[in-house]
Every structure is written in structure tokens, then in C-alpha cells.
Design an enzyme around this catalytic site. Structure first.
Site, PDB file in Angstrom:
ATOM      1  N   LEU A  68      45.215  38.575  40.959  1.00  0.00           N
ATOM      2  CA  LEU A  68      44.093  39.194  40.251  1.00  0.00           C
ATOM      3  C   LEU A  68      44.652  40.032  39.104  1.00  0.00           C
ATOM      4  O   LEU A  68      44.721  41.262  39.167  1.00  0.00           O
ATOM      5  CB  LEU A  68      43.265  40.070  41.196  1.00  0.00           C
ATOM      6  CG  LEU A  68      42.789  39.405  42.504  1.00  0.00           C
ATOM      7  CD1 LEU A  68      41.929  40.364  43.296  1.00  0.00           C
ATOM      8  CD2 LEU A  68      42.021  38.126  42.200  1.00  0.00           C
ATOM      9  N   GLU A  70      44.279  39.520  35.032  1.00  0.00           N
ATOM     10  CA  GLU A  70      43.837  38.713  33.903  1.00  0.00           C
ATOM     11  C   GLU A  70      44.804  38.750  32.727  1.00  0.00           C
ATOM     12  O   GLU A  70      45.009  37.724  32.054  1.00  0.00           O
ATOM     13  CB  GLU A  70      42.435  39.158  33.468  1.00  0.00           C
ATOM     14  CG  GLU A  70      41.325  38.739  34.412  1.00  0.00           C
ATOM     15  CD  GLU A  70      41.234  39.624  35.651  1.00  0.00           C
ATOM     16  OE1 GLU A  70      40.492  39.267  36.578  1.00  0.00           O
ATOM     17  OE2 GLU A  70      41.908  40.682  35.668  1.00  0.00           O
ATOM     18  N   ASP A  94      32.631  37.054  33.368  1.00  0.00           N
ATOM     19  CA  ASP A  94      32.704  37.483  31.971  1.00  0.00           C
ATOM     20  C   ASP A  94      33.469  38.778  31.772  1.00  0.00           C
ATOM     21  O   ASP A  94      34.436  38.845  31.001  1.00  0.00           O
ATOM     22  CB  ASP A  94      31.285  37.619  31.402  1.00  0.00           C
ATOM     23  CG  ASP A  94      30.270  37.973  32.478  1.00  0.00           C
ATOM     24  OD1 ASP A  94      30.461  38.990  33.171  1.00  0.00           O
ATOM     25  OD2 ASP A  94      29.301  37.213  32.636  1.00  0.00           O
ATOM     26  N   PHE A  96      35.420  40.329  33.712  1.00  0.00           N
ATOM     27  CA  PHE A  96      36.775  40.344  34.257  1.00  0.00           C
ATOM     28  C   PHE A  96      37.802  40.040  33.173  1.00  0.00           C
ATOM     29  O   PHE A  96      38.995  40.312  33.346  1.00  0.00           O
ATOM     30  CB  PHE A  96      36.926  39.298  35.370  1.00  0.00           C
ATOM     31  CG  PHE A  96      36.207  39.644  36.646  1.00  0.00           C
ATOM     32  CD1 PHE A  96      35.262  40.649  36.704  1.00  0.00           C
ATOM     33  CD2 PHE A  96      36.476  38.942  37.816  1.00  0.00           C
ATOM     34  CE1 PHE A  96      34.593  40.948  37.885  1.00  0.00           C
ATOM     35  CE2 PHE A  96      35.827  39.242  39.001  1.00  0.00           C
ATOM     36  CZ  PHE A  96      34.874  40.241  39.033  1.00  0.00           C
ATOM     37  N   HIS A 139      29.629  41.429  36.220  1.00  0.00           N
ATOM     38  CA  HIS A 139      29.413  40.043  36.617  1.00  0.00           C
ATOM     39  C   HIS A 139      28.348  39.343  35.765  1.00  0.00           C
ATOM     40  O   HIS A 139      28.015  38.190  36.043  1.00  0.00           O
ATOM     41  CB  HIS A 139      29.000  39.953  38.088  1.00  0.00           C
ATOM     42  CG  HIS A 139      30.075  40.341  39.051  1.00  0.00           C
ATOM     43  ND1 HIS A 139      30.471  41.644  39.221  1.00  0.00           N
ATOM     44  CD2 HIS A 139      30.836  39.597  39.901  1.00  0.00           C
ATOM     45  CE1 HIS A 139      31.430  41.699  40.141  1.00  0.00           C
ATOM     46  NE2 HIS A 139      31.671  40.466  40.556  1.00  0.00           N
TER      47      HIS A 139
END
Length: 349
Positions: A68, A70, A94, A96, A139
Site C-alpha cells: 500500500l 502509491e 481516485d 488514493f 473513495h
């Protein structure tokens, strides 16, 4: 695109999610340099099951679960692209993607220019985006304007099953980085489509008219993309009861932007409304309205209007229906396009 001998070319109901998954599978089968990576894309098949079965078919070396992280995911993709691979990154949701913006802005978008074209960046970043699914904070963002404002990126947003497949294949084949915005609330929308003989769609950079209008005195153009296109189509049908004839233009591609198709429609109808989920202030609609006004000023009967999400952080699930542009808000905007009164229309000037 050729069809395999013995392939089933019959059209049948297919969801956008299934078309996206098929596009990934076909791209990986056609080109061993295509690699998929992201959070839960392997064993789980992604939160929305877009990558379901890819790890089993192509192995975990080509469909790879990541930590996790990005920024690390996209930074890894930069290195992969520099060594000749074609990485397809999935940002699980989106918002994230925000931790990866340093890699995106400083390296992904600039590498080809930095090397005077010697080093392409064939990276596709898939971003499930937008609201309408009852998602909580982080989210349901519509963050397209950040990507649009970053030179060096292509930005696309499909609204149909055929475009989901065709645009994703085009994005993966591109030597430039593409932000591929997938409207989450359309994942389960269906259309008759053949996976073994997919229809050809216009390339990245071309808009299409989804619903033609007559361009008469009661005409206007609705300009939209992604999740708001079905809203505009529904509004255009409802507008007939008011005597309005609305043309609907699906942008498909935000960068490059198809001024030709958009402006041809607006010059024909004389009025325009831009519809999107992103915020109004500083959102895509402002840029689109400016481009239309600059190019169509002497054809306009009224200012270009916008219907957008409110200028707030995305609201809780129980309130999102008030935030998202709907048919009523679109029709309210159309009603404000300075239509002539019956008295004016019937009077001599």
C-alpha cells in the site's frame, strides 16, 4: 484489429467492468511487455474485480500485488518504462492516487520532454473515479482537473462499454503516459458488445456526438464525459417535453481536447452547458467554457453554463445525491440559456 478464426462474434450484454478486464487481458496476450501492478490486483482481482484471472493466466510476475504505497507503485512503473516495459498501474480509488503525485508530476509527465523524446513513458494509470456508489471520503473524488493541468499527460474518461475497451487498448499502446479515468458508477452498466470482435472506436483525442440535435432555435449542446454522459442523455430526453432539442457531446478525451467536434456542435446549436461531477470553481468546466467562448463567441446566443459538483470535499454517502449533477440540475441550467419569450419570437424586430 483482426478476429480469430472460430471466435464468437455474437454481441451479448457486457458490463464496462468486463470490457476493461478483457482489454487488459488482450493487451497482455498481445504484448509480453505489458505488466499490471497495484494493490490487490493479483489474487483478489482488484476491488472491482477488473483484473480477475490475470495473475492466474499470466503469472504473478506480470500481474503483481504491491504494498500500500502509491508513490512506490508509480515510481516502480517509471523504472519499468525506462527499461522498455509497458506498466499498467491501478490506483485502487481516485483519492488514493494523491501520494503518487510527486512521481507523476516530476517524472512521469516530464521524462519524454526531459530526454528530448529519447525516452518514452508508456505508462497507463487506471483510476477508478467519481461518485455514485455510496463511497466515503477518499473513495469518490473527481480529481481530473489535477491531471488536466499537468502538461505531458493524456487524460481520458470512457462512458460506454465499447470505449472502455477501445480507449484502454489505445492507452496501453501509447508511448505517452495516459491517465485512464474509470467511472465507478458505470462499472456495472451494460451494452451489447462482442469481446472477440470489438467494434472500432475513435482514437484518443476525439469526442463523439452521442445524441444528435437539430440545431434549431430551441437547440443546445450538453458537453460531458465519463459518469455524467448518461445523465445528459436522460436530461436530453426529458427536455423534449419542454420543447428543447438537446445535442449531447461525449468528450471521451480531456487531454488532448477535441475543439473541432465540440465547437462544431455549439456553432450549430448556439447554446451550451458543461456537465461534470468535479467542482465548479477551478474545475474542467471553466476551461471547456473558455475554449468554447473563444472559438464560438459570435455563434453564442447565451453564456456557456456549467453544472458541477459543489465546491466542497466529497460529502457523506447519504448526501451525495445532492452533490452530484442530476437531470433536474441540468434542465435548470438549460432553462437559464436566455431563451426568447413567446412574445419576442412572435414580434417584429
Amino acid at each position: 484489429m483482426t478476429t480469430a478464426v472460430g471466435a464468437d462474434t455474437a454481441r451479448k450484454p457486457v458490463t464496462m467492468a468486463q470490457a476493461l478486464g478483457r482489454a487488459l487481458r488482450d493487451a497482455m496476450a498481445a504484448d509480453p511487455s505489458v505488466h499490471v501492478l497495484g494493490e490487490d490486483v493479483g489474487t483478489l482481482g482488484g476491488v472491482f474485480r477488473i483484473t480477475d484471472g490475470l495473475a492466474e493466466e499470466f503469472g504473478e510476475d506480470r500481474c503483481t500485488d504491491t504494498p500500500l504505497a502509491e508513490a512506490g507503485i508509480l515510481g516502480t512503473a517509471v523504472g519499468m518504462a525506462m527499461y522498455g516495459l509497458r506498466p499498467v498501474v491501478e490506483m485502487q480509488f481516485d483519492a488514493f492516487a494523491y501520494p503518487s503525485f510527486e512521481q507523476l508530476i516530476s517524472h512521469v509527465s516530464r521524462m519524454r520532454n526531459r530526454t528530448r523524446g529519447a525516452m518514452p513513458m508508456p505508462i497507463t494509470v487506471r483510476v477508478p473515479y467519481g461518485g455514485g456508489i455510496g463511497g466515503v471520503e477518499h473513495h469518490s473524488d473527481s480529481s481530473e482537473i489535477y491531471y488536466m493541468a499537468t502538461p505531458g499527460l493524456q487524460v481520458v474518461a470512457p462512458a460506454t462499454v465499447a470505449d472502455a475497451y477501445g480507449l484502454l487498448r489505445a492507452a496501453i499502446a501509447s508511448d505517452d503516459p495516459v491517465i485512464f479515468l474509470e467511472p465507478k458508477r458505470l462499472y456495472w452498466s451494460k451494452a451489447d458488445w462482442s469481446a472477440d470482435a470489438p467494434e472500432q472506436v475513435p482514437p484518443i483525442g476525439r469526442a463523439v456526438v452521442r445524441r444528435p440535435g437539430s440545431g434549431g432555435r430551441r437547440g443546445a449542446t450538453l458537453i460531458s464525459y465519463g459518469p455524467s454522459v448518461p445523465v445528459c442523455l436522460e436530461a436530453a430526453e426529458a427536455a423534449r417535453a419542454e420543447g428543447w432539442d438537446l445535442e449531447v457531446v461525449d468528450l471521451r478525451s480531456l487531454v488532448p481536447f477535441d475543439d473541432e467536434t465540440v465547437c462544431a456542435s455549439v456553432r450549430r446549436t448556439g447554446r451550451a452547458v458543461v456537465v461534470h461531477e468535479s467542482t465548479g470553481f477551478g474545475g474542467p468546466g471553466g476551461e471547456i467554457a473558455a475554449r468554447v467562448t473563444e472559438r464560438c463567441f459570435h455563434h453564442l446566443e447565451a453564456p456557456v453554463l456549467r453544472v458541477a459538483g459543489f465546491d466542497i470535499p466529497y460529502p457523506p454517502p447519504m448526501l451525495e445525491r445532492h452533490h452530484l449533477p442530476g437531470v433536474d440540475r441540468v434542465l435548470d441550467a438549460v432553462a437559464r440559456l436566455q431563451w426568447e419569450s413567446e412574445w419576442t419570437e412572435g414580434s417584429a424586430v
